[in-house]
Design a protein around this motif. Sequence first.
Motif, mmCIF file in Angstrom:
data_model
loop_
_atom_site.group_PDB
_atom_site.id
_atom_site.type_symbol
_atom_site.label_atom_id
_atom_site.label_comp_id
_atom_site.label_asym_id
_atom_site.label_seq_id
_atom_site.Cartn_x
_atom_site.Cartn_y
_atom_site.Cartn_z
ATOM 1 N N HIS A 37 -4.089 -37.759 24.024
ATOM 2 C CA HIS A 37 -3.910 -37.786 22.567
ATOM 3 C C HIS A 37 -2.702 -36.917 22.222
ATOM 4 C CE1 HIS A 37 -6.030 -37.780 18.389
ATOM 5 N NE2 HIS A 37 -4.730 -37.595 18.246
ATOM 6 N N PRO A 38 -1.500 -37.459 22.374
ATOM 7 C CA PRO A 38 -0.305 -36.683 22.031
ATOM 8 C C PRO A 38 -0.197 -36.480 20.527
ATOM 9 C CG PRO A 38 0.286 -38.943 22.573
ATOM 10 C CD PRO A 38 -1.178 -38.809 22.869
ATOM 11 N N ARG A 39 0.137 -35.273 20.123
ATOM 12 C CA ARG A 39 0.331 -34.981 18.709
ATOM 13 C C ARG A 39 1.804 -34.642 18.458
ATOM 14 N NH1 ARG A 39 -5.148 -33.602 19.375
ATOM 15 N NH2 ARG A 39 -6.427 -34.354 17.650
ATOM 16 N N PRO A 40 2.236 -34.763 17.211
ATOM 17 C CA PRO A 40 3.664 -34.565 16.912
ATOM 18 C C PRO A 40 4.232 -33.237 17.393
ATOM 19 C CG PRO A 40 2.581 -35.586 15.040
ATOM 20 C CD PRO A 40 1.482 -35.206 16.018
ATOM 21 N N ASP A 41 3.421 -32.158 17.370
ATOM 22 C CA ASP A 41 3.940 -30.855 17.803
ATOM 23 C C ASP A 41 3.866 -30.672 19.320
ATOM 24 O OD1 ASP A 41 1.246 -30.441 18.263
ATOM 25 O OD2 ASP A 41 1.014 -28.839 16.785
ATOM 26 N N GLU A 42 3.287 -31.648 20.031
ATOM 27 C CA GLU A 42 3.209 -31.639 21.496
ATOM 28 C C GLU A 42 2.586 -30.350 22.033
ATOM 29 O OE1 GLU A 42 6.510 -34.449 23.281
ATOM 30 O OE2 GLU A 42 7.490 -32.773 22.255
ATOM 31 N N ARG A 43 1.562 -29.861 21.334
ATOM 32 C CA ARG A 43 0.950 -28.595 21.741
ATOM 33 C C ARG A 43 0.099 -28.716 23.009
ATOM 34 N NH1 ARG A 43 -1.740 -29.981 16.957
ATOM 35 N NH2 ARG A 43 -3.992 -30.287 17.085
ATOM 36 N N HIS A 44 -0.233 -29.924 23.382
ATOM 37 C CA HIS A 44 -0.914 -30.116 24.673
ATOM 38 C C HIS A 44 -0.206 -31.249 25.421
ATOM 39 C CE1 HIS A 44 -2.985 -32.794 21.898
ATOM 40 N NE2 HIS A 44 -3.693 -31.799 21.372
ATOM 41 N N ILE A 45 -0.694 -32.464 25.349
ATOM 42 C CA ILE A 45 0.017 -33.574 25.986
ATOM 43 C C ILE A 45 1.357 -33.796 25.291
ATOM 44 C CG2 ILE A 45 0.024 -36.103 26.157
ATOM 45 C CD1 ILE A 45 -1.504 -34.920 28.400
ATOM 46 N N PRO A 69 -0.867 -43.445 14.079
ATOM 47 C CA PRO A 69 0.257 -44.363 14.302
ATOM 48 C C PRO A 69 1.468 -44.108 13.407
ATOM 49 C CG PRO A 69 -1.467 -45.473 13.073
ATOM 50 C CD PRO A 69 -2.023 -44.127 13.470
ATOM 51 N N ILE A 70 2.049 -42.921 13.545
ATOM 52 C CA ILE A 70 3.337 -42.641 12.920
ATOM 53 C C ILE A 70 4.402 -43.389 13.722
ATOM 54 C CG2 ILE A 70 2.577 -40.395 12.037
ATOM 55 C CD1 ILE A 70 4.056 -39.086 14.376
ATOM 56 N N PRO A 71 5.601 -43.593 13.173
ATOM 57 C CA PRO A 71 6.610 -44.403 13.876
ATOM 58 C C PRO A 71 6.887 -43.978 15.316
ATOM 59 C CG PRO A 71 7.280 -44.077 11.614
ATOM 60 C CD PRO A 71 6.039 -43.231 11.802
ATOM 61 N N LYS A 72 6.987 -42.669 15.573
ATOM 62 C CA LYS A 72 7.271 -42.210 16.927
ATOM 63 C C LYS A 72 6.146 -42.602 17.880
ATOM 64 C CE LYS A 72 8.343 -38.033 19.627
ATOM 65 N NZ LYS A 72 8.478 -36.542 19.578
ATOM 66 N N PHE A 73 4.923 -42.494 17.415
ATOM 67 C CA PHE A 73 3.761 -42.856 18.238
ATOM 68 C C PHE A 73 3.755 -44.354 18.519
ATOM 69 C CE2 PHE A 73 -0.617 -44.318 18.685
ATOM 70 C CZ PHE A 73 -1.137 -43.439 19.623
ATOM 71 N N VAL A 74 3.982 -45.143 17.495
ATOM 72 C CA VAL A 74 3.991 -46.600 17.660
ATOM 73 C C VAL A 74 5.055 -47.027 18.661
ATOM 74 C CG1 VAL A 74 4.444 -48.799 16.497
ATOM 75 C CG2 VAL A 74 3.017 -47.062 15.376
ATOM 76 N N ASP A 75 6.246 -46.449 18.534
ATOM 77 C CA ASP A 75 7.328 -46.795 19.457
ATOM 78 C C ASP A 75 6.963 -46.445 20.895
ATOM 79 O OD1 ASP A 75 8.850 -47.702 17.347
ATOM 80 O OD2 ASP A 75 10.079 -45.886 17.194
ATOM 81 N N MET A 76 6.331 -45.285 21.084
ATOM 82 C CA MET A 76 5.926 -44.866 22.422
ATOM 83 C C MET A 76 4.906 -45.830 23.016
ATOM 84 S SD MET A 76 3.765 -41.486 23.520
ATOM 85 C CE MET A 76 2.369 -42.142 22.603
ATOM 86 N N VAL A 77 3.890 -46.188 22.237
ATOM 87 C CA VAL A 77 2.842 -47.082 22.723
ATOM 88 C C VAL A 77 3.416 -48.449 23.076
ATOM 89 C CG1 VAL A 77 0.739 -48.324 22.078
ATOM 90 C CG2 VAL A 77 0.975 -45.894 21.530
ATOM 91 N N TYR A 85 4.934 -36.067 24.752
ATOM 92 C CA TYR A 85 5.285 -37.487 24.762
ATOM 93 C C TYR A 85 5.821 -37.899 26.133
ATOM 94 C CZ TYR A 85 4.424 -38.660 19.881
ATOM 95 O OH TYR A 85 3.805 -38.929 18.677
ATOM 96 N N GLN A 86 6.541 -37.025 26.793
ATOM 97 C CA GLN A 86 7.048 -37.359 28.125
ATOM 98 C C GLN A 86 5.900 -37.535 29.116
ATOM 99 O OE1 GLN A 86 10.303 -38.131 28.926
ATOM 100 N NE2 GLN A 86 9.285 -38.865 30.778
ATOM 101 N N ASP A 87 4.819 -36.759 28.951
ATOM 102 C CA ASP A 87 3.639 -36.936 29.804
ATOM 103 C C ASP A 87 3.111 -38.355 29.694
ATOM 104 O OD1 ASP A 87 3.527 -34.239 30.650
ATOM 105 O OD2 ASP A 87 2.358 -33.666 28.881
ATOM 106 N N ALA A 88 3.110 -38.881 28.482
ATOM 107 C CA ALA A 88 2.581 -40.232 28.265
ATOM 108 C C ALA A 88 3.349 -41.251 29.100
ATOM 109 C CB ALA A 88 2.650 -40.591 26.788
#
Length: 240
Positions: free
Chosen positions: A43-51, A73-81, A53-56
């Motif tokens: 569950h990546p979050r915008p502040d990347e405090r744990h996972i 599903p903010i734009p960055k999340f949608v693009d990543m998925v 985006y690169q981990d994904a």
Amino acid sequence: MTKLSVNINKIATLRNSRGGNTPDVLNVARDIQNFGAEGITIHPRPDERHIKYQDAYDLKPVVVTEYNIEGNPIPKFVDMVLSIKPTQVTLVPDAIDAITSNAGWDTKKHKEFLTEVITEFKRNNIRTSIFVDPVPAMIEGAATTGTDRIELYTEEFASEFAKGNSAIITAYAKCAQLAIDYNLGVNAGHDLSLDNIKFFKENIPGLLEVSIGHALICESLYLGLENVINMYLHRLITVA
């Protein structure tokens, strides 16, 4: 048998607390699958405090079971998925500053938005799930969005069950059956643990998957990760 998907956010939290790459999130994901878990959840979050985006992205070739990515599903999340194309995406309406997920979607209010996002994910052959409270109207709303599954938000169940109020399961069972009636798959997650998972499993019709992270990792500190995963698997076995 209900599938066990292990949320590895807490592993990433531990890694991030010291910098570097210990523990190695990728190796832990491999081990969890080797120990018998049928999926990995992040569950990546915008502040990347744990996972992060690169981990994904890095986990994509590592996860050979089911890969479930949760998030708002903010734009960055949608693009990543859309780039990664995991097995499943679980849509969660968490605020940017939320410590953890604390509510399901209002599927009536956000029907148009959810339908648009889900349509795009399904066009890319990604199974979709919506995080919802155990409220019949929210199940009914979810059914109009085109989603494949719902994930029942189980914090209230866990809290009440710990107090001895097992009757709380009735609301969840009714919502699970309603979802099935609408041809939706049923997942569940949040605060499920070794103490309550067997009871939950035995009383929820059609339970396809549980996503468990915080409790499982905490229990593993005492009992060991491989042992705990197998304890969950044993509790999730359907007895004829």
